[in-house]
Every structure is written in C-alpha cells, then in structure tokens.
Design a protein around this motif. Sequence first.
Motif, PDB file in Angstrom:
ATOM      1  N   THR A 101      33.529  27.586  37.601  1.00 22.12           N
ATOM      2  CA  THR A 101      32.368  28.173  36.740  1.00 22.12           C
ATOM      3  C   THR A 101      32.394  27.607  35.427  1.00 22.12           C
ATOM      4  O   THR A 101      31.375  27.549  34.841  1.00 22.12           O
ATOM      5  CB  THR A 101      32.801  29.807  36.638  1.00 22.12           C
ATOM      6  OG1 THR A 101      33.721  29.865  35.871  1.00 22.12           O
ATOM      7  CG2 THR A 101      32.943  30.454  38.014  1.00 22.12           C
ATOM      8  N   THR A 104      36.823  29.057  32.317  1.00 16.93           N
ATOM      9  CA  THR A 104      38.181  28.687  31.830  1.00 16.93           C
ATOM     10  C   THR A 104      38.178  27.692  30.684  1.00 16.93           C
ATOM     11  O   THR A 104      38.707  27.796  29.713  1.00 16.93           O
ATOM     12  CB  THR A 104      39.067  28.341  32.873  1.00 16.93           C
ATOM     13  OG1 THR A 104      39.058  29.201  33.944  1.00 16.93           O
ATOM     14  CG2 THR A 104      40.795  28.040  32.277  1.00 16.93           C
ATOM     15  N   VAL A 150      40.137  25.205  47.125  1.00 11.29           N
ATOM     16  CA  VAL A 150      41.204  23.982  47.575  1.00 11.29           C
ATOM     17  C   VAL A 150      42.608  24.472  47.121  1.00 11.29           C
ATOM     18  O   VAL A 150      42.461  25.163  46.157  1.00 11.29           O
ATOM     19  CB  VAL A 150      40.636  22.803  47.036  1.00 11.29           C
ATOM     20  CG1 VAL A 150      39.585  22.053  47.692  1.00 11.29           C
ATOM     21  CG2 VAL A 150      40.434  22.733  45.532  1.00 11.29           C
TER      22      VAL A 150
HETATM   23  P1  IMP Z   1      36.731  28.319  36.219  1.00 11.38           P
HETATM   24  O1  IMP Z   1      37.073  29.089  34.750  1.00 11.38           O
HETATM   25  O2  IMP Z   1      35.755  29.429  37.113  1.00 11.38           O
HETATM   26  O3  IMP Z   1      36.032  27.117  35.825  1.00 11.38           O
HETATM   27  O4  IMP Z   1      37.798  28.340  36.956  1.00 11.38           O
HETATM   28  C1  IMP Z   1      38.883  27.542  36.899  1.00 11.38           C
HETATM   29  C2  IMP Z   1      40.074  27.989  37.136  1.00 11.38           C
HETATM   30  O5  IMP Z   1      39.994  28.724  38.555  1.00 11.38           O
HETATM   31  C3  IMP Z   1      40.935  26.655  37.542  1.00 11.38           C
HETATM   32  O6  IMP Z   1      41.819  26.349  36.507  1.00 11.38           O
HETATM   33  C4  IMP Z   1      41.773  27.369  38.833  1.00 11.38           C
HETATM   34  O7  IMP Z   1      43.058  27.937  38.598  1.00 11.38           O
HETATM   35  C5  IMP Z   1      41.175  28.129  39.365  1.00 11.38           C
HETATM   36  N1  IMP Z   1      40.141  27.681  40.610  1.00 11.38           N
HETATM   37  C6  IMP Z   1      38.916  27.329  40.636  1.00 11.38           C
HETATM   38  N2  IMP Z   1      38.583  26.843  41.846  1.00 11.38           N
HETATM   39  C7  IMP Z   1      39.547  26.824  42.441  1.00 11.38           C
HETATM   40  C8  IMP Z   1      40.143  26.266  43.686  1.00 11.38           C
HETATM   41  O8  IMP Z   1      39.253  25.785  44.778  1.00 11.38           O
HETATM   42  N3  IMP Z   1      41.221  26.438  44.046  1.00 11.38           N
HETATM   43  C9  IMP Z   1      41.994  26.888  43.273  1.00 11.38           C
HETATM   44  N4  IMP Z   1      42.179  27.438  42.083  1.00 11.38           N
HETATM   45  C10 IMP Z   1      40.750  27.346  41.785  1.00 11.38           C
END
Ligand code: IMP
Length: 173
Positions: A101, A104, A150
Amino acid sequence: MRLSVQPLIAAPRIQRRVAELGAQIRADYQGRDLVLVVLLKGAVIFASDLMRRLDNNVCVDFLRAASYAGTESTGEVTVRTIPETPLSGRHVLLVEDILDTGRTLAAALQWARSQQPASLAVVTLLDKPSRREVEAKADYTGFTIDDHFVVGYGLDYEQRYRQLDSIHVLEHE
Ligand code: IMP
Ligand code: MG
C-alpha cells in the motif's frame, strides 16, 4: 484452510538482480559514506546480500515500522524502533522488502526526513504498484510483481517462510 507455496522468483535470479542493484548503488554513491537503514524484519536477508555488493563506505542500522497482521494491512503504521546511528547530514538509503500500500515506506520516510539526512533514497526488493494507497516510490526496485501475497527471502506470513531462499506465492487452498 490449507496453505501452499508456489515458486515465483528463483534464488539465482534474485542473486543476479541483487548484484545489479549493488553495482548501480555503488556507482551512484561513489566517494560518499552511505548508511543503509534496513526495515525490520522482512528486509534483513535482502540487505545482507545487498551490502556484500557494496564498498567499504557503507554502514548499517535498523528501523521497525509495522502494521501488518496476517495478509491484510491494518492501515495504521507506526515507527517502533529507531536506528542508533545519527542520520543527520548522512547519505541514507532505506532498504525495504516490498512496497504494497505504501504506508510503511511513507511512515519510514517521514521519520527519516525528520532526522535531516544529507540525502534520502529507497531501495526495495519487490514492488506491487497495483496495491498502492498512498504515494510511495523507490529509487531502486528489484522486481515489480502482480498482486500476489509472497513469502520467502525474508518475507513472512505470520512470521513463517522467511528462511526460503527463493520467493513464493502463498495460496489458500
Ligand atoms: P505497505 O505498508 O502496505 O506498503 O506494506 C509493506 C509491508 O507489508 C512490507 O514491509 C511487508 O512487511 C508487508 N507486506 C506487504 N505485502 C507483502 C507480501 O506480499 N508478503 C509479505 N509481506 C508483505
Ligand atoms: Mg515488513
């Protein structure tokens, strides 16, 4: 519900791409000291391979910014552990496992910017641009993938599968 893992990116292909990213980063930061700020925990394996492709001018520290429970992001991301290394005036490269998204990375970037580094850039092993909810871009990307969950090469599902040396798609059967 049973879980199964299907291969997506094989270990030798990951290693080749990490070597390419290392060469690119080495060239871009030639003659400058670089602080790798590794996002815990998922980016640890990627960072350990990447830093062995870099020069002597690199040091490493860690940051934890988390929200994830299971396969769905809870939306809110907080920075929970900060690096010991002072980042002010330093060239900082955030090392992330995957951009989903973007929340993070956005939180990590906001915190890193507040430390007033000389420069700030991002390397991510994986990017799932179709899932983006907030603006977040990497300067260096290993692989752009479709919307799969993944695991492997540091990435987990509920803290499991990090030890796999290639990247797999996790499927619910
Ligand atoms: P965001 O904040 O949604 O961009 O998510 C980032 C964090 O979510 C990454 O650092 C991962 O730890 C976790 N994450 C997002 N997608 C995956 C996935 O497909 N597999 C495992 N962890 C994920
Ligand atoms: Mg993570």
